[in-house]
Design a protein around this motif. Structure first.
Motif, short mmCIF file in Angstrom:
data_model
loop_
_atom_site.label_atom_id
_atom_site.label_comp_id
_atom_site.label_asym_id
_atom_site.label_seq_id
_atom_site.Cartn_x
_atom_site.Cartn_y
_atom_site.Cartn_z
N UNK B 446 0.91 -1.45 0.24
CA UNK B 446 0.15 0.08 -0.27
C UNK B 446 0.53 1.17 0.15
N UNK B 447 2.26 1.21 0.02
CA UNK B 447 2.82 2.22 0.12
C UNK B 447 3.64 2.45 -0.87
N UNK B 448 3.58 1.73 -2.06
CA UNK B 448 4.06 1.93 -3.14
C UNK B 448 2.51 2.44 -4.11
N UNK B 449 2.46 3.55 -4.92
CA UNK B 449 1.38 4.04 -5.56
C UNK B 449 0.98 3.19 -6.73
N UNK B 450 0.06 2.60 -7.24
CA UNK B 450 -0.51 1.11 -7.98
C UNK B 450 -0.43 1.93 -9.38
N UNK B 451 -0.89 3.42 -9.57
CA UNK B 451 -0.57 3.75 -10.84
C UNK B 451 0.49 4.13 -11.80
N UNK B 452 1.77 4.29 -10.98
CA UNK B 452 3.21 4.16 -11.66
C UNK B 452 3.86 3.02 -11.46
N UNK B 456 9.85 5.00 -11.92
CA UNK B 456 9.37 6.16 -11.82
C UNK B 456 9.07 6.41 -10.70
N UNK B 457 8.39 5.95 -9.94
CA UNK B 457 8.60 6.62 -8.26
C UNK B 457 10.02 6.98 -7.73
N UNK B 496 4.66 -2.50 -12.64
CA UNK B 496 4.01 -1.58 -11.81
C UNK B 496 3.97 -2.71 -10.38
N UNK B 498 1.35 -3.72 -8.58
CA UNK B 498 1.01 -4.75 -8.51
C UNK B 498 2.06 -5.77 -9.20
N UNK B 508 12.13 -2.73 -2.95
CA UNK B 508 11.98 -1.15 -3.42
C UNK B 508 11.78 -0.21 -2.16
N UNK B 509 11.29 0.07 -1.35
CA UNK B 509 11.36 0.72 -0.35
C UNK B 509 12.16 1.28 0.76
#
Lengths: 273, 626, 513, 313
Positions: B446-452, B456-457, B496, B498, B508-509
């Motif tokens: 939940x701490x990665x923006x699912x749309x990018x 990019x993040x 992505x 997911x 990654x985080x």
């Protein structure tokens, strides 16, 4: 030895996948297990190991693709909804999440009365029984009139246990019942499980990702990995002297609350890689 | 049209909705209460019309047409001399009655199909979905006109058909909620308890959809009333039946002769619409408020927001923690730390002194962190350990300056290289975040923006914080991914969120957090959501990174095993305070505070299996609801 | 000399009741002033034609779409009198059964075809055969003969006093014979008129654009370079457009007159429809009570016409009890007051008819009727014991419902033609489209045939007045009042209203001085 | 992807057939008045009979429907009964009007709603309340009432923009823009009311998401967090609402069309249904269903692009 209360033979469970012509996902590959009356069998595994699916299959909440689940000598894996309802007297459940397993809009009394009224108890008898149940799980009797949100996680889990006990079942499937709880709460709830078992002789199918918890409460332990039982045996044997390399890894991976011993374990684990 | 609008927003509220009784919610929102009240008064007036006015809404004296308000005709008369007040009242019967009929048809139909589709799913759902699409696609106004042409302009018939046309909205709303509720554990529990399907639907599922449906009905009533008035305005309604719409139509005809005729039906419509909207919004806001009291996340509880003062559930409240007593600063000093619990080492990279964090509550602040002091040196890992509600995560967020809405540092300082970063401007803080102080959260997914894409993040903050070019940032991100042990960095870079596993997401985080070489890393339960085997690897990774870079780490956790594995020093928190702080070996071997001792003794290590863990007399701390 | 079609065509097509035709004319012919150059005349119309094929055309508001393109055989001047146009002169035989027209020889259609007697015959034959809405206007014409290139003769099966007037309207539109079978005959009209339709600047539903015909034979009729007609159903929209300078002329209802005057708009009126009830079922086939003359008279007495005119018509009009225009030969002044408002009289008449307990009268209503009418009529008739049951029907179907035979009476608004026969053939004769129940008595039959048999105009006028008296005495209708139909123009143009038409003919507009 | 799109379009065709059949059946339930409406009040019963036969109204419903369907499948929608023009010409001439209004309204209301909704979500408190009050006001006043007020001020009093009518963009861009200003404005106010609430809710929900905190912890600017990340995550539910608004405007703007005398799809559909111009009615149903299907497909594809998790294959 007594005959098994629950016997799972060659259980296979598949879930249909979304999408056109995609093959179903096989969550369990031919699982064999048994639980004797009054016994606690621990199921341990990581996410995706299928441990929860086994519990849900026993409860009739997950599909049985092939194989059988015998309860008290009767194959319950293909029960219709009516027969399944009659099983509620014998098999009950305590779920992992005490926040979502109680309907937030119902009072504790309503929640506990639900299974009783289904079994035909009248209101008065039910409310006597509820008082005894609350006492049994060490909740104050004035808890009956309140809503779940007024209680802490541990207390809610006690309510869930009381609901499971309401029909005096012979088997309770405990699906990660303490993993959402704080450490001290977990200890108290585990104590409660043991105490109830001693008093009532109920059998537990106890599912957890935490080997230490399973080790503590179980007579026998089954280790699951990717839908298969890797190891099934006496609790002490499995946790002290695991045969499967995966169980060994699992055992070493879990850190112990002692800096000195943990350093040794870590070195052992890293050496093993 | 605006209301179909709210379906999703409303559906989101479901979980909150069922956590509080509907009635108390309405009472709890003054806006909802007042608007519902005025609606009810209006409805009562409409029902009691014959008692309130002696006039017939349909007949009058044309010689008395277009009179202004007066003693006889309170609101004047219309162009055929009928009493406007009587027409407003009796017209309300048709307008609101018609709307009620349409809503009843729509909700009965939509709720039924929604329940079926949501509960069964599969082919039934697909079929009903297709039907709803059909109904949505057909131009509604044409269907209404065709029906009117075919069977006459009976307002009740038209409203029934309109109800059918509106049903898809309810269908979608209910289906969405039900397919969510269906998977709730309490529904499973009800099945296991032997409840039959109708009983489950009635007892457990209808309760869940009740409040959202009321909100949706309130808002869609506005649409129904609008469409009905619109049809009448266009001259497509039944002119012989008094409704507020036909009154408006008449007013339009006489717009230049008696502009005042527009006022009363317009006002009636406006008042009803406003009341409906405000009622819906008020109820929604009330639900939103209760929703913001999030429940703890999956495995371990951290109250994400200001914990509300709740009723304690048991008589066994320990002396240490009556939750109601803590609402004001300075109150609730029952928890007392052992000496040295506020230790701040020399040369601390980050030092926290007498930190108090509070959330607005009534006439003051409810403190969730009370006078916490600690510090962390370069190359040191400090464990911040405690149970849910201990304030450890709030402390971490306060250090980052990222407290949730409403939360604020009431007192104390957070010093980093001589600067109080607790009180810098937002702009300055952005210069510090990521570069000087970084954060690894608890739930990787939940701490990665699912749309990018992941790449990019990672690249975005690198470019901003280090001023790198796109290519440089990309190279650095790939290097970081490799460094945190991701086997195929390019592939992950292009994925992505997911598409990767939880363990990988946490790596990654971590890569993102340490990319700018921060001096301090705050890791909030970084391994709690992971499987034990993955947890061990992530802990190894953190240890390695810390050795490499010499950064200071504050590790927030509830798990003493993790503390033992990683930390140099440890601070134990209870109810917003640090009760004990010590080097890790010392704390484990010789805990001073009773709470620390209780926590340590709750562990399962070295306990004989299947024996009691706690003596019966142990204070039942769990009974204090956070 | 007038056409029955003026009556409710506007009503039927536009669905607006107050836009009907009219009768008596105003005085002088528009004199051509020095025309302003490059001026466009933009009109807002309450209707839109279904087709630009003359055979499918209609009267009243529709004429503005056709007059720019088509010349008529004869032209109705502003007073409604017939004047030469394509026909320079015409002659009626003594038995009134033959009409001979002499045509202009200098006219070409815009496609280059010359106007000939053959072309006129082709148009008239086509109009009769096409079965358009007004095909009945030429019903009396049994054959058309070409005498020579510029002479054409119409042979009638029986005399038709309204025929000449009809040839000044849709019946007389002459299009190019080359266009008869064109696939675009309905959308791209080809005539010999002062303007041509500019198809590229025309969008159905939005605007119809006409440009000056450079070869037109009478430059005095071309006062503008372009004419644009915009269909705008909503009166408020038209008024807004007029006030903001988007259009130069529009048809209106009395309800906006004060506002229009206040906004500096030029307001003129032309005698418009008579409004009231038409009591279709005079033989009591559907509603036996209506078969009694006392009942029909009671209805006439029961309506407070003054109050209705004041409230609904803003007082713009004249109370009446007859259906004929003051400009027509059938008009009898005294009959305007034949039935005053008299509740007691109405009650006693009903008593005489043996209807002490009254009866129920079912009538259609639609949202396009003034909202005050239905309740007012119900209340007034209720006072004498007649219970009105209004059946709401869609506005678009109102006329069809009225004529469906399901109702024994209905609210109607009919134009008041200058020629009495037009009104008679529309509502009174046995085959009249508005004689829904084919009402006929020996007396009415006698009167009708005597009108047609009259050799002189004066004799016919006398018989028509007798007919009028008969209709009023026997209460075939319940007329309330004749309205004054308002027409608004901007300061950019001046216009003369057209007698017998709710909107002025195209020829009546000219740029303001 | 291609398979997916063609499946959706195939479903759209079935939708067109079902929708037109339903409306057709409704229209024919009482078709007696059609010929009479066509011929006007001077028609004799015989003429009415003949007209009815000529229109094919005496044939069984299913025969009539198939006649239409076969023609439609060949791209021939026939001619209007009440207007000489072909159905496709009449409707296509109105599509630009309706699409201009719908796109204009959707575009402006979306931009305004996003601004208002995000402001309300961010600042909460009294700003939120004020903005909510304004947007509720938009819902309280009927669109046509607003339209009347706007015309009175902008067109008549100040003469800034035309009071009525539509000017094609090909003819004059300025004219087109001016002719749309008031209609779009009066529709926008109501649309903003609903949409801004939706944006507000979606933004609040997204702002509470964990990843927003994490993004902020990386030192990203607030603008980047809001407009890149929060907006993109809040977009899908908002887009669904936008698409529903758009669909509603296809035939729902008829009151505004009437007030501004705009030749849009809504008014032709309403008029045709009223008089019984079946070819136009069926054509209008077809066009609206096609537009609805297309818009839904585009929205789903766009949502898939925004949120790869729901991306379709």
């Amino acid at each position: 030895m007594s005959a098994p209360l629950l016997e799972i033979k060659d259980l296979v469970t598949e879930f249909p996948m979304k999408g056109w012509r995609r093959p179903p996902f096989r969550a369990l590959h031919s699982v064999n297990l048994d639980v004797k009356p009054g016994e606690t069998v621990g199921l341990v595994g990581e996410s995706g190991s299928g441990k929860t699916t086994i519990g849900r299959a026993v409860l009739g909440l997950a599909p049985v693709t092939s194989g059988s689940i015998n309860f008290d000598g009767q194959d319950i894996s293909r029960f219709g909804s009516r027969e399944r309802r009659s099983l509620s007297k014998d098999i009950q459940v305590v779920f992992q999440d005490p926040y979502t397993s109680l309907n937030p809009a119902m009072t504790i009394e309503d929640i506990l009365a639900e299974p009783l009224i289904v079994q035909g108890l009248d209101k008065r008898a039910a409310s006597d029984r509820i008082a005894r149940l609350l006492d049994r799980v060490q909740l104050p009797s004035d808890a009956a009139g309140r809503l779940p949100r007024e209680f802490s996680g541990g207390q809610r889990q006690r309510v869930a246990i009381a609901r499971a006990l309401a029909l005096e079942p012979r088997l309770i499937v405990c699906d990660e019942p303490v993993s959402a709880l704080d450490l001290s709460t977990q200890a108290r709830v585990l104590d409660l499980f043991l105490e109830i078992q001693e008093a009532t002789g109920v059998a537990y199918l106890f599912i957890s990702h935490d080997l230490a918890v399973v080790r503590h409460i179980s007579h026998r332990i089954a280790v699951l990995y990717h839908g298969e039982v890797l190891e099934f045996g006496d609790a002490e044997a499995v946790s002290e002297n695991p045969q499967s390399p995966y169980t060994q890894r699992l055992l070493l991976a879990s850190p112990v609350a002692d800096p000195v011993r943990q350093r040794q374990r870590r070195q052992a684990r890293l050496a093993a890689l | 049209m605006s209301t179909v609008a709210d379906i999703r927003a409303i559906a989101n509220l479901t979980k909150a909705a069922i956590r509080q009784s509907l009635f108390s919610r309405i009472l709890g929102s003054p806006v909802a209460f007042v608007s519902l009240g005025s609606l009810l008064i209006l409805i009562a007036a409409i029902i009691a019309a014959p008692l309130l006015t002696p006039f017939d809404p349909n007949s009058g004296d044309i010689g008395q047409a277009l009179l202004g308000p007066g003693a006889d005709h309170w609101l004047g008369t219309d162009s055929s001399g009928r009493d406007v007040f009587a027409r407003i009242l009796y017209g309300g019967r048709n307008t609101l009655g018609g709307a009620a009929l349409a809503l009843a048809v729509a909700s009965i139909l939509g709720v039924t199909t929604g329940l079926i589709a949501g509960y069964h799913g599969g082919k039934v759902d697909t079929g009903l979905d297709w039907y709803t699409n059909l109904v949505i696609a057909v131009p509604h106004i044409m269907v209404l006109l065709a029906v009117r042409a075919a069977w006459g302009s009976n307002i009740w018939l038209i409203m029934t058909v309109f109800g059918v046309l509106m049903a898809p909205g309810y269908h979608r709303l209910v289906k969405g909620i039900v397919s969510g509720v269906r998977n709730e554990l309490y529904v499973d529990a009800a099945r296991v308890s032997g409840l039959s399907l109708p009983r489950i639907l009635g007892r457990h599922i209808l309760i869940a959809i009740r409040a959202p449906i009321i909100i949706f009905a309130a808002l869609s009533a506005v649409v129904v009333i609008g469409v009905q008035a619109g049809l009448d305005f266009l001259g497509l309604g039944d002119a012989t039946v008094p409704t507020w719409g036909t009154m408006l139509n008449e007013a339009m005809v006489n717009l230049y002769i008696a502009p005042g005729l527009m006022l009363w039906p317009g006002l009636a419509l406006g008042v009803v619409n406003a009341a409906l909207i405000l009622f819906g919004n008020g109820l929604r806001d009330a639900l939103e408020d209760s929703k913001s009291t999030k429940r703890p996340s999956r495995r371990r509880g951290i109250s994400a927001n200001a914990p509300k003062a709740g009723t304690s559930g048991s008589a066994a409240v320990p002396a240490a923690g009556g939750s109601d007593g803590d609402t004001r600063a300075g109150a609730g000093t029952a928890v007392v730390g052992v000496p040295g619990c506020g230790f701040i080492p020399d040369e601390a990279v980050l030092s926290v002194e007498n930190l108090n964090v509070g959330y607005p509550s009534g006439d003051g602040h409810k403190l969730v962190v009370k006078g916490v002091s600690f510090g962390v040196r370069r190359g040191e890992i400090l464990g911040l350990v405690g149970e849910s509600g201990s304030g450890k995560t709030q402390t971490a967020w306060a250090c980052l300056g990222l407290l949730p809405t409403g939360g604020q540092i009431v007192d104390g300082s957070i010093t980093m290289s001589g600067r109080d970063i607790g009180s810098v401007s937002a702009r300055e803080r952005r210069g510090i975040l990521g570069k000087k102080i970084a954060y690894v959260p608890q739930e990787p997914m939940s701490n990665l923006d699912p749309t990018f894409k992941i790449g990019y993040q990672l690249v975005e903050p690198l470019r901003r914080q280090l001023g790198l070019s796109k290519a440089e940032a990309q190279a650095k991100a790939l290097a970081m991914l490799a460094r945190v042990g991701i086997a195929n960095p390019e592939r992950t870079f292009d994925s992505y969120p997911h598409q990767i596993s939880g363990g990988m997401a946490q790596r990654v985080l971590i890569a993102g957090a340490v990319a700018c070489d921060p001096a301090v890393l705050i890791a909030d339960e970084p391994t709690t959501a992971l499987d034990v085997t993955v947890q061990a690897e992530v802990l190894d990774l953190l240890r390695e990174l810390q050795h490499e870079t010499g950064m200071a780490v504050i590790l927030v956790t509830h798990n003493f095993g993790v503390v033992a594995d990683l930390c140099d020093r440890v601070a134990v928190m209870q109810l917003g305070k640090i009760v004990e702080q010590d080097a890790v070996e010392a704390l484990f071997s010789n805990p001073h505070h009773p709470y620390t001792r209780m926590l340590l003794s709750s562990g399962l290590e070295d306990k004989k299996p299947r024996t009691r863990l706690l003596p019966a007399a142990t204070p039942v701390l769990e009974e204090t609801k956070p | 000399m007038s056409n029955p079609a003026i009556r409710t065509v506007a009503l039927a097509a536009a669905g607006v009741l107050f836009l009907g035709g009219c009768g008596a004319g105003s005085s002088t012919q528009a004199s051509p002033d020095a025309p302003k150059t490059h001026m466009t005349l933009t009109l807002g119309s309450g209707v839109e034609p279904q087709s630009l094929d003359p055979a499918q055309s209609r009267e009243a508001q529709f004429v503005q779409y056709f007059q720019p393109v088509f010349d008529t055989l004869i032209r109705r001047d502003a007073a409604g009198k017939v004047q030469p146009m394509l026909a320079t002169k015409w002659q009626t035989s003594d038995d009134q059964k033959t009409l001979t027209f002499t045509l202009r020889d200098d006219v070409t259609f815009t496609d280059g075809t010359k106007l000939t007697a053959e072309a006129v015959k082709g148009n008239l034959d086509r109009f009769k055969a096409a079965g358009g809405p007004l095909a009945g206007a030429l019903a009396a014409v049994s054959s058309v003969a070409v005498v020579d290139a510029k002479t054409v003769q119409l042979v009638l099966s029986k005399p038709d006093p309204a025929l000449l007037y009809a040839l000044g309207g849709p019946g007389g539109y002459i299009q190019s014979p080359a266009n008869f079978d064109s696939p675009t005959v309905k959308t791209q009209p080809v005539g010999s008129g002062p303007y041509e339709l500019d198809r590229s600047a025309t969008t159905p539903g939005s605007q119809y654009s006409f440009t000056k015909n450079p070869n037109y034979w009478d430059k005095s009729l071309q006062k503008f370079d372009n004419i644009v007609i915009k269909p705008m159903k909503d009166e408020n929209a038209r008024l807004n457009a007029l006030r903001s300078g988007q259009i130069d002329g529009m048809i209106a209802t009395p309800k906006t007159v004060q506002a229009a005057k206040g906004a500096g708009v030029d307001v003129q009126t032309v005698p418009g429809d008579w409004q009231g009830l038409t009591l279709f079922d005079r033989a009591g086939q559907l509603t036996p009570e209506l078969g009694k003359v006392e009942v029909r008279q009671a209805i006439n007495y029961a309506i407070d016409k003054d109050a209705l005119l004041k409230s609904v018509g803003q007082g713009m009009g004249t109370v009446t009890s007859q259906i004929f225009s003051p400009a027509s030969e059938a008009y009898v002044k005294e009959l305007d007051n034949a039935y005053g408002y008299d509740v007691d009289k109405a009650k006693s008449l009903l008593k005489t008819a043996g209807l002490d307990n009254g009866f129920t009268l079912k009538m259609p209503t639609s949202s396009d009727m003034d909202p005050a009418l239905a309740p007012a009529i119900r209340d007034q008739l209720a006072k004498v014991g007649i219970k009105v049951e209004w059946v709401d029907v869609p506005a678009a179907q109102y006329q069809a419902e009225q004529q469906s035979g399901k109702y024994s009476a209905a609210f109607t608004a009919f134009g008041q033609p200058v020629v009495a026969w037009s009104a008679i053939s529309g509502s009174v004769t046995e085959v009249a489209p508005w004689n829904i129940f084919k009402s006929s008595t020996d007396q009415s039959k006698t009167l009708l045939s005597s009108i047609l048999a009259s050799s002189s105009g004066d004799a016919a006028a006398k018989k028509s007045q007798d007919m009028n008296k008969y209709l009023v005495d026997n209460a075939w209708f319940d007329p309330w009042y004749r309205i004054d139909q308002p027409y608004y123009t901007s300061k950019n143009v001046s216009v003369q209203v057209q007698s017998g038409q709710p909107v002025p003919s195209i020829y009546n507009y000219q740029p303001a001085k | 992807m291609v398979v997916y799109i063609s499946r959706r379009l195939g479903a759209g065709v079935v939708l067109v057939i079902c929708a037109s059949l339903i409306v057709f059946a409704l229209m024919l339930a009482d078709s007696d008045h059609i010929a009479r409406n066509l011929l006007g009040d001077q028609a004799t019963p015989a003429m009415v009979e003949a007209k009815q036969a000529a229109l094919g109204l005496n044939d069984p419903v299913i025969v009539q429907y198939f006649r239409w369907l076969v023609g439609a499948a060949q791209g021939n929608l026939g001619n209007s009964w009440f207007n000489a023009e072909s159905v496709s010409y009449l409707l296509l001439s109105r599509v630009p009007v309706t699409l201009s209004i719908a796109f204009g309204t959707v575009l402006i209301s979306t931009v305004v709603s996003v601004a208002v909704g995000i402001t309300a979500a961010l600042y909460r408190g009294w700003t939120d309340r004020a903005l909510q009050l304004i947007s509720i006001t938009g819902l309280v006043f009927p669109g046509f009432w607003l339209a009347l007020v706007l015309v009175a001020k902008f067109s008549i009093e100040w003469q800034l923009v035309p009071a009525t009518g539509y000017i094609p963009i090909a003819q004059s861009f300025t004219g087109w823009f001016q002719s749309l200003t008031l209609p779009v404005l009066s529709l926008t106010i109501g649309a903003v009311a609903g949409l801004s609430q939706q944006v507000r809710s979606a933004t609040i929900a997204t702002l509470e998401k964990d990843f927003v905190r994490t993004l902020r912890s990386r030192g990203l600017s607030e603008g980047s967090v809001l407009f890149k990340h929060v907006l993109r995550n809040a977009a899908p539910p908002t887009l669904t609402v936008v698409s529903l608004n758009f669909i509603a405007l296809m035939s729902g703007a008829v009151m505004i069309e009437r007030v501004f005398a705009l030749p849009g799809l809504g008014s032709i559909a309403v008029d045709a249904t009223g008089v019984g111009d079946i070819p136009i009615v069926l054509g209008a149903v077809m066009i609206s269903v096609i537009i609805v299907v297309t818009v839904n497909l585009l929205i789903d594809l766009f949502n898939g692009w925004l949120n790869p998790k729901v991306r379709l294959t």
